[in-house]
Design a protein around this motif. Structure first.
Motif, PDB file in Angstrom:
ATOM      1  N   THR A  31     -10.869  39.528   6.021  1.00 53.36           N
ATOM      2  CA  THR A  31     -10.378  38.258   6.553  1.00 53.36           C
ATOM      3  C   THR A  31      -8.868  38.313   6.783  1.00 53.36           C
ATOM      4  OG1 THR A  31     -10.317  37.462   4.277  1.00 53.36           O
ATOM      5  CG2 THR A  31     -12.213  36.814   5.609  1.00 53.36           C
ATOM      6  N   SER A  32      -8.137  38.930   5.861  1.00 48.68           N
ATOM      7  CA  SER A  32      -6.679  39.067   6.048  1.00 48.68           C
ATOM      8  C   SER A  32      -6.378  39.932   7.260  1.00 48.68           C
ATOM      9  CB  SER A  32      -6.033  39.669   4.798  1.00 48.68           C
ATOM     10  OG  SER A  32      -6.158  38.799   3.698  1.00 48.68           O
ATOM     11  N   ARG A  33      -7.134  41.005   7.418  1.00 49.01           N
ATOM     12  CA  ARG A  33      -6.934  41.899   8.564  1.00 49.01           C
ATOM     13  C   ARG A  33      -7.158  41.165   9.872  1.00 49.01           C
ATOM     14  NH1 ARG A  33     -10.363  43.965  11.896  1.00 49.01           N
ATOM     15  NH2 ARG A  33     -12.147  43.379  10.603  1.00 49.01           N
ATOM     16  N   GLY A  37      -4.468  40.310  12.898  1.00 49.80           N
ATOM     17  CA  GLY A  37      -4.734  40.657  14.291  1.00 49.80           C
ATOM     18  C   GLY A  37      -4.595  39.462  15.214  1.00 49.80           C
ATOM     19  N   GLN A  38      -5.042  38.296  14.753  1.00 56.58           N
ATOM     20  CA  GLN A  38      -4.937  37.091  15.574  1.00 56.58           C
ATOM     21  C   GLN A  38      -3.482  36.654  15.744  1.00 56.58           C
ATOM     22  OE1 GLN A  38      -7.255  36.284  17.296  1.00 56.58           O
ATOM     23  NE2 GLN A  38      -9.221  36.486  16.268  1.00 56.58           N
ATOM     24  N   ILE A  39      -2.686  36.788  14.683  1.00 58.01           N
ATOM     25  CA  ILE A  39      -1.266  36.425  14.806  1.00 58.01           C
ATOM     26  C   ILE A  39      -0.552  37.385  15.751  1.00 58.01           C
ATOM     27  CG2 ILE A  39       0.915  36.180  13.552  1.00 58.01           C
ATOM     28  CD1 ILE A  39      -0.740  35.275  11.119  1.00 58.01           C
ATOM     29  N   ILE A  40      -0.897  38.663  15.674  1.00 58.78           N
ATOM     30  CA  ILE A  40      -0.314  39.634  16.605  1.00 58.78           C
ATOM     31  C   ILE A  40      -0.717  39.290  18.039  1.00 58.78           C
ATOM     32  CG2 ILE A  40      -0.418  42.054  17.330  1.00 58.78           C
ATOM     33  CD1 ILE A  40      -0.588  42.739  14.295  1.00 58.78           C
ATOM     34  N   ARG A  91      -7.007  30.533  15.161  1.00 54.31           N
ATOM     35  CA  ARG A  91      -8.280  31.245  15.223  1.00 54.31           C
ATOM     36  C   ARG A  91      -8.864  31.366  13.814  1.00 54.31           C
ATOM     37  NH1 ARG A  91      -7.409  30.167  19.757  1.00 54.31           N
ATOM     38  NH2 ARG A  91      -7.469  31.505  21.588  1.00 54.31           N
ATOM     39  N   PRO A  92      -9.465  30.281  13.310  1.00 51.85           N
ATOM     40  CA  PRO A  92      -9.998  30.343  11.940  1.00 51.85           C
ATOM     41  C   PRO A  92     -11.130  31.353  11.842  1.00 51.85           C
ATOM     42  CG  PRO A  92     -10.689  28.325  13.036  1.00 51.85           C
ATOM     43  CD  PRO A  92      -9.708  28.994  13.952  1.00 51.85           C
ATOM     44  N   ASN A  93     -10.929  32.396  11.039  1.00 54.41           N
ATOM     45  CA  ASN A  93     -11.946  33.449  10.953  1.00 54.41           C
ATOM     46  C   ASN A  93     -12.709  33.433   9.645  1.00 54.41           C
ATOM     47  OD1 ASN A  93     -11.014  35.746   8.981  1.00 54.41           O
ATOM     48  ND2 ASN A  93      -9.165  35.104  10.035  1.00 54.41           N
ATOM     49  N   ILE A  94     -12.208  32.680   8.671  1.00 55.18           N
ATOM     50  CA  ILE A  94     -12.874  32.699   7.371  1.00 55.18           C
ATOM     51  C   ILE A  94     -14.157  31.894   7.430  1.00 55.18           C
ATOM     52  CG2 ILE A  94     -12.617  32.034   4.941  1.00 55.18           C
ATOM     53  CD1 ILE A  94      -9.572  32.583   5.363  1.00 55.18           C
ATOM     54  N   ALA A  95     -14.133  30.779   8.136  1.00 57.38           N
ATOM     55  CA  ALA A  95     -15.331  29.945   8.252  1.00 57.38           C
ATOM     56  C   ALA A  95     -15.310  29.256   9.611  1.00 57.38           C
ATOM     57  CB  ALA A  95     -15.387  28.920   7.131  1.00 57.38           C
ATOM     58  N   GLU A  96     -15.700  30.020  10.659  1.00 56.38           N
ATOM     59  CA  GLU A  96     -15.718  29.424  11.994  1.00 56.38           C
ATOM     60  C   GLU A  96     -16.609  28.189  12.005  1.00 56.38           C
ATOM     61  OE1 GLU A  96     -16.282  32.540  11.297  1.00 56.38           O
ATOM     62  OE2 GLU A  96     -15.163  33.892  12.614  1.00 56.38           O
ATOM     63  N   ILE A  97     -17.768  28.329  11.433  1.00 59.91           N
ATOM     64  CA  ILE A  97     -18.648  27.193  11.166  1.00 59.91           C
ATOM     65  C   ILE A  97     -18.671  27.074   9.651  1.00 59.91           C
ATOM     66  CG2 ILE A  97     -20.968  26.273  11.325  1.00 59.91           C
ATOM     67  CD1 ILE A  97     -19.553  26.406  14.008  1.00 59.91           C
ATOM     68  N   GLY A  98     -18.220  25.946   9.158  1.00 61.93           N
ATOM     69  CA  GLY A  98     -17.966  25.807   7.728  1.00 61.93           C
ATOM     70  C   GLY A  98     -19.173  26.083   6.844  1.00 61.93           C
ATOM     71  N   ALA A  99     -18.882  26.452   5.620  1.00 63.60           N
ATOM     72  CA  ALA A  99     -19.940  26.690   4.633  1.00 63.60           C
ATOM     73  C   ALA A  99     -20.662  25.380   4.350  1.00 63.60           C
ATOM     74  CB  ALA A  99     -19.334  27.245   3.353  1.00 63.60           C
ATOM     75  N   LYS A 171      -5.153  31.616  -2.140  1.00 63.64           N
ATOM     76  CA  LYS A 171      -3.771  31.961  -2.472  1.00 63.64           C
ATOM     77  C   LYS A 171      -3.504  33.440  -2.205  1.00 63.64           C
ATOM     78  CE  LYS A 171      -1.668  29.772  -5.688  1.00 63.64           C
ATOM     79  NZ  LYS A 171      -1.167  29.207  -6.966  1.00 63.64           N
ATOM     80  N   VAL A 172      -4.440  34.289  -2.603  1.00 65.57           N
ATOM     81  CA  VAL A 172      -4.289  35.722  -2.350  1.00 65.57           C
ATOM     82  C   VAL A 172      -4.281  35.990  -0.846  1.00 65.57           C
ATOM     83  CG1 VAL A 172      -5.365  37.996  -2.629  1.00 65.57           C
ATOM     84  CG2 VAL A 172      -5.314  36.399  -4.550  1.00 65.57           C
ATOM     85  N   GLY A 173      -5.200  35.340  -0.127  1.00 64.39           N
ATOM     86  CA  GLY A 173      -5.273  35.530   1.318  1.00 64.39           C
ATOM     87  C   GLY A 173      -3.999  35.102   2.018  1.00 64.39           C
ATOM     88  N   GLU A 174      -3.477  33.938   1.645  1.00 66.07           N
ATOM     89  CA  GLU A 174      -2.264  33.438   2.280  1.00 66.07           C
ATOM     90  C   GLU A 174      -1.075  34.353   1.976  1.00 66.07           C
ATOM     91  OE1 GLU A 174       1.454  31.280   2.827  1.00 66.07           O
ATOM     92  OE2 GLU A 174       0.658  31.962   0.914  1.00 66.07           O
ATOM     93  N   MET A 175      -0.982  34.820   0.739  1.00 64.61           N
ATOM     94  CA  MET A 175       0.133  35.703   0.360  1.00 64.61           C
ATOM     95  C   MET A 175       0.043  37.051   1.063  1.00 64.61           C
ATOM     96  SD  MET A 175       0.434  34.785  -3.705  1.00 64.61           S
ATOM     97  CE  MET A 175       1.705  35.998  -4.031  1.00 64.61           C
TER      98      MET A 175
END
Length: 202
Positions: A31-33, A37-40, A91-99, A171-175
């Motif tokens: 997810t971080s990767r 990529g989306q920010i780039i 570009r939300p990639n963690i949960a495009e369609i929410g859990a 928190k880990v993902g954001e950092m």
């Protein structure tokens, strides 16, 4: 350590242990990767904001790459925090369609009644790319997050989920994304390849 204690108590097999640990690793790395990529991609397609990010990085770390941005610079680099939030929003990639979540009791909202057991989810992409929610929603524009909520990484987007059920690893993902994109923006230029874009569609 807690996981190992639980796995021993519950008599997990080696395969179950590996599956659980592999899932944690994938959830925190892939997810971080993708977010990076989306920010780039946002830097290449909407380069106006990159100059503002670079100016702040140069002011803090030196315009001749004297040193890489570090954790100690976080408070001095508010624009990078805005970049990360915009990356999660754009570009939300963690949960495009929410859990999905299910009601444990009857509920009512704005006159609508929902019985116990109703399953709810949300469309993160539809929200993130709605001009009603975000002016110029298709544009990668970190400046939209330069506000009083800047220091709350969960405020302003639903990339980690809503309410009390946000991703436990937010928190880990954001950092991860913050330190990586700060250094990538400081060290590299990004631009679209005008040759490869038409060939993609041909």
């Amino acid at each position: 350590m807690e996981f190992l204690k639980i796995s021993q108590k519950e008599n997990f097999t080696e395969t179950q242990n590996l599956f659980c640990l592999g899932t944690l690793m994938e959830a925190g790395s892939d997810t971080s990767r993708v977010s990076l990529g989306q920010i780039i991609a946002g830097a290449a397609t909407y380069p106006d904001w990159v100059a503002r990010a670079r100016a702040q990085l140069d002011a803090v770390c030196g315009h001749n790459a004297e040193r890489l941005p570090g954790w100690e610079d976080r408070d001095k680099l508010p624009y990078i925090a805005a970049v990360v939030k915009e990356g999660f929003r754009w570009r939300p990639n963690i949960a495009e369609i929410g859990a999905p979540t299910s009601l444990i009791q009857d509920d009512e909202y704005e006159g609508y009644k929902f019985p116990k057991g109703t399953v709810f989810t949300w469309n993160a992409w539809a929200i993130a790319l709605s001009d009603k929610e975000y002016p110029q929603a298709e544009r990668f524009w970190p400046d939209r997050f330069l506000n009083a909520d800047l220091d709350n990484p969960l405020k302003g987007h639903w990339a980690f989920g809503p309410g009390r059920r946000v991703c436990v690893g937010w928190k880990v993902g954001e950092m991860n994304v913050w330190i990586a994109i700060a250094r990538l923006l400081y060290c590299f230029d990004f631009s679209e390849d005008p040759v490869s874009i038409p060939s993609y569609y041909s």
